[in-house]
Design a protein around this motif. Structure first.
Motif, mmCIF file in Angstrom:
data_model
loop_
_atom_site.group_PDB
_atom_site.id
_atom_site.type_symbol
_atom_site.label_atom_id
_atom_site.label_comp_id
_atom_site.label_asym_id
_atom_site.label_seq_id
_atom_site.Cartn_x
_atom_site.Cartn_y
_atom_site.Cartn_z
ATOM 1 N N ASN A 1 66.714 -46.134 22.295
ATOM 2 C CA ASN A 1 65.867 -47.319 22.223
ATOM 3 C C ASN A 1 65.247 -47.500 20.840
ATOM 4 O O ASN A 1 64.797 -48.590 20.491
ATOM 5 C CB ASN A 1 64.753 -47.225 23.270
ATOM 6 C CG ASN A 1 65.265 -47.372 24.689
ATOM 7 O OD1 ASN A 1 65.530 -48.465 25.165
ATOM 8 N ND2 ASN A 1 65.426 -46.232 25.359
ATOM 9 N N ILE A 2 65.196 -46.409 20.073
ATOM 10 C CA ILE A 2 64.611 -46.463 18.728
ATOM 11 C C ILE A 2 65.665 -46.757 17.665
ATOM 12 O O ILE A 2 65.348 -47.107 16.527
ATOM 13 C CB ILE A 2 63.877 -45.131 18.431
ATOM 14 C CG1 ILE A 2 62.797 -44.881 19.493
ATOM 15 C CG2 ILE A 2 63.246 -45.112 17.045
ATOM 16 C CD1 ILE A 2 62.145 -43.515 19.407
ATOM 17 N N GLN A 3 66.936 -46.684 18.042
ATOM 18 C CA GLN A 3 68.023 -46.831 17.077
ATOM 19 C C GLN A 3 67.984 -48.146 16.299
ATOM 20 O O GLN A 3 68.269 -48.157 15.089
ATOM 21 C CB GLN A 3 69.368 -46.681 17.785
ATOM 22 C CG GLN A 3 70.555 -46.517 16.840
ATOM 23 C CD GLN A 3 70.442 -45.279 15.971
ATOM 24 O OE1 GLN A 3 70.063 -44.203 16.461
ATOM 25 N NE2 GLN A 3 70.757 -45.412 14.676
ATOM 26 N N ASN B 1 57.083 -45.549 22.185
ATOM 27 C CA ASN B 1 56.460 -46.866 22.436
ATOM 28 C C ASN B 1 57.442 -48.041 22.357
ATOM 29 O O ASN B 1 57.221 -49.012 21.641
ATOM 30 C CB ASN B 1 55.269 -47.112 21.490
ATOM 31 C CG ASN B 1 55.498 -46.737 20.045
ATOM 32 O OD1 ASN B 1 55.207 -45.620 19.651
ATOM 33 N ND2 ASN B 1 55.995 -47.676 19.256
ATOM 34 N N PHE B 2 58.536 -47.963 23.106
ATOM 35 C CA PHE B 2 59.505 -49.057 23.174
ATOM 36 C C PHE B 2 59.347 -49.782 24.509
ATOM 37 O O PHE B 2 58.752 -49.274 25.455
ATOM 38 C CB PHE B 2 60.942 -48.532 23.022
ATOM 39 C CG PHE B 2 61.321 -47.484 24.044
ATOM 40 C CD1 PHE B 2 61.754 -47.846 25.311
ATOM 41 C CD2 PHE B 2 61.236 -46.129 23.737
ATOM 42 C CE1 PHE B 2 62.098 -46.890 26.258
ATOM 43 C CE2 PHE B 2 61.576 -45.168 24.680
ATOM 44 C CZ PHE B 2 62.007 -45.543 25.945
ATOM 45 N N GLN B 3 59.886 -50.971 24.574
ATOM 46 C CA GLN B 3 59.817 -51.750 25.810
ATOM 47 C C GLN B 3 61.091 -51.549 26.634
ATOM 48 O O GLN B 3 62.165 -51.355 26.092
ATOM 49 C CB GLN B 3 59.588 -53.231 25.506
ATOM 50 C CG GLN B 3 60.565 -53.859 24.517
ATOM 51 C CD GLN B 3 61.885 -54.284 25.123
ATOM 52 O OE1 GLN B 3 61.953 -54.618 26.302
ATOM 53 N NE2 GLN B 3 62.948 -54.263 24.322
ATOM 54 N N GLN C 1 58.781 -50.197 11.737
ATOM 55 C CA GLN C 1 59.817 -51.122 12.176
ATOM 56 C C GLN C 1 60.023 -51.032 13.686
ATOM 57 O O GLN C 1 60.305 -52.045 14.339
ATOM 58 C CB GLN C 1 61.135 -50.819 11.448
ATOM 59 C CG GLN C 1 62.249 -51.804 11.745
ATOM 60 C CD GLN C 1 61.890 -53.241 11.352
ATOM 61 O OE1 GLN C 1 61.186 -53.470 10.383
ATOM 62 N NE2 GLN C 1 62.387 -54.210 12.114
ATOM 63 N N ASN C 2 59.862 -49.840 14.253
ATOM 64 C CA ASN C 2 60.014 -49.676 15.691
ATOM 65 C C ASN C 2 58.973 -50.490 16.456
ATOM 66 O O ASN C 2 59.266 -51.059 17.509
ATOM 67 C CB ASN C 2 59.909 -48.195 16.060
ATOM 68 C CG ASN C 2 60.170 -47.947 17.531
ATOM 69 O OD1 ASN C 2 61.207 -48.327 18.071
ATOM 70 N ND2 ASN C 2 59.210 -47.321 18.203
ATOM 71 N N VAL C 3 57.752 -50.563 15.923
ATOM 72 C CA VAL C 3 56.719 -51.406 16.529
ATOM 73 C C VAL C 3 57.145 -52.868 16.495
ATOM 74 O O VAL C 3 57.043 -53.595 17.491
ATOM 75 C CB VAL C 3 55.360 -51.217 15.819
ATOM 76 C CG1 VAL C 3 54.350 -52.274 16.276
ATOM 77 C CG2 VAL C 3 54.815 -49.819 16.071
ATOM 78 N N LEU C 4 57.650 -53.301 15.345
ATOM 79 C CA LEU C 4 58.083 -54.697 15.205
ATOM 80 C C LEU C 4 59.278 -55.007 16.093
ATOM 81 O O LEU C 4 59.362 -56.097 16.682
ATOM 82 C CB LEU C 4 58.424 -54.994 13.740
ATOM 83 C CG LEU C 4 57.273 -54.812 12.737
ATOM 84 C CD1 LEU C 4 57.750 -55.106 11.315
ATOM 85 C CD2 LEU C 4 56.093 -55.712 13.094
ATOM 86 N N GLU C 5 60.203 -54.044 16.223
ATOM 87 C CA GLU C 5 61.357 -54.233 17.108
ATOM 88 C C GLU C 5 60.891 -54.357 18.558
ATOM 89 O O GLU C 5 61.429 -55.165 19.330
ATOM 90 C CB GLU C 5 62.330 -53.050 16.983
ATOM 91 C CG GLU C 5 63.007 -52.911 15.629
ATOM 92 C CD GLU C 5 64.112 -53.929 15.397
ATOM 93 O OE1 GLU C 5 64.539 -54.578 16.373
ATOM 94 O OE2 GLU C 5 64.554 -54.074 14.240
ATOM 95 N N CYS D 1 55.408 -39.213 14.399
ATOM 96 C CA CYS D 1 55.896 -39.385 15.768
ATOM 97 C C CYS D 1 57.143 -38.538 16.006
ATOM 98 O O CYS D 1 58.164 -38.697 15.324
ATOM 99 C CB CYS D 1 56.195 -40.858 16.037
ATOM 100 S SG CYS D 1 56.814 -41.179 17.708
ATOM 101 N N GLY D 2 57.069 -37.653 16.983
ATOM 102 C CA GLY D 2 58.199 -36.781 17.289
ATOM 103 C C GLY D 2 59.402 -37.545 17.804
ATOM 104 O O GLY D 2 60.548 -37.170 17.529
ATOM 105 N N ALA D 3 59.151 -38.615 18.562
ATOM 106 C CA ALA D 3 60.265 -39.413 19.077
ATOM 107 C C ALA D 3 61.011 -40.108 17.942
ATOM 108 O O ALA D 3 62.247 -40.165 17.940
ATOM 109 C CB ALA D 3 59.742 -40.454 20.073
ATOM 110 N N ILE D 4 60.256 -40.620 16.977
ATOM 111 C CA ILE D 4 60.879 -41.269 15.817
ATOM 112 C C ILE D 4 61.704 -40.251 15.035
ATOM 113 O O ILE D 4 62.863 -40.502 14.676
ATOM 114 C CB ILE D 4 59.807 -41.899 14.896
ATOM 115 C CG1 ILE D 4 59.042 -43.010 15.622
ATOM 116 C CG2 ILE D 4 60.442 -42.421 13.618
ATOM 117 C CD1 ILE D 4 59.859 -44.218 15.968
#
Length: 255
Positions: free
Chosen positions: A182-184, A131-133, A211-215, A161-164
């Motif tokens: 993108n999650i880094q 779920n990144f932009q 934090q990934n949501v906030l990023e 989350c597997g991606a995380i």
């Protein structure tokens, strides 16, 4: 001879009694009446009407947030709205006026429309693992809000989350390697974290997911002047939340 002739008679008498006894131990099936049949035929799903443009215009971002919260409560309680999808398909054919655009992870265990108890024409849904932009998703969000009138951008992350986990562990496979970069930034945010920084540490995975949501929210504001300006003008809100796999609850995050 007499004794032998009685055997079939006794058997014939005992067998019905045994069957009768077995049947007495079984719950009797309810008998359908003409009235019951008529009632079953008359039952129709509750129609949740497709939103009109005038109704969409009247909505505020806060009202949409409330609607999503209420829908999530129904999802948790198992009382989803019954919808006549065939009718909704026909009603929405000539135009769409959704309330929100939701950016979700690719994960198949998150049925986004159901999670918020939304129907056809209610929400735009974008999906990508983690779920990144990115440019394509930002363009889709701008279409949803600027051109189609959606009042809310909602970034939806989730537990387990597997991606995380893959990004934390540095997974490498084909295009997945590039995607996980993108999650880094969410991982780097915890550079001073002293605990175990692997996917085995559920606390760390949860921290990075939030934090990934906030990023992502910050990235939307930074990389889409269109959406950022709309938010400044109060026309939309950009928010985020985490979906709990065990309960189905979505908890909003404060950025």
């Amino acid at each position: 001879m007499i004794r032998m002739s009685l055997r079939p008679i006794v058997a014939c008498c005992i067998l019905p009694l045994m069957l009768s006894g077995c049947m007495q131990n079984q719950p009797s099936a309810p008998q359908a009446t003409d009235q019951d049949s008529s009632a079953m035929i008359d039952v129709k799903p509750l129609v949740n009407r497709v939103l009109t443009q005038a109704e969409q215009n009247e909505l505020t971002p806060d009202q949409v947030i409330t609607l999503l919260k209420e829908g999530n409560q129904r999802f948790i309680a198992g009382t989803l709205t019954s919808r006549d999808h065939s009718k909704q398909v026909r009603d929405a054919a000539q135009g769409q006026y959704p309330k929100a655009v939701i950016l979700s992870c690719l994960d198949s265990r998150i049925p986004v429309e159901d999670v918020f108890d939304r129907g056809i024409g209610d929400i735009f849904v974008a999906r990508v693992a983690g779920n990144f932009q990115n440019t394509d998703i930002l363009g889709s969000m701008e279409f949803a809000c600027k051109l189609s009138g959606a009042k809310l951008v909602f970034v939806l992350g989730h537990e387990n989350c597997g991606a995380i986990s893959g990004a934390i562990d540095g997974a490498k496979l084909g295009n997945i390697t590039s995607m996980l970069t993108n999650i880094q930034p969410a991982i780097d945010h915890f550079s001073k974290y002293e605990g175990d920084k692997t996917s085995q540490n559920k606390e760390f995975v949860h921290m990075v997911a939030e934090q990934n949501v906030l990023e992502t929210i910050n990235g939307i504001r930074k990389n889409s002047p269109v959406l950022h300006e709309m938010e400044k003008q109060g026309k939309i809100k950009i928010v985020g939340g985490i979906y709990n796999m065990d309960t189905g609850k979505v908890s909003l995050l404060e950025d």
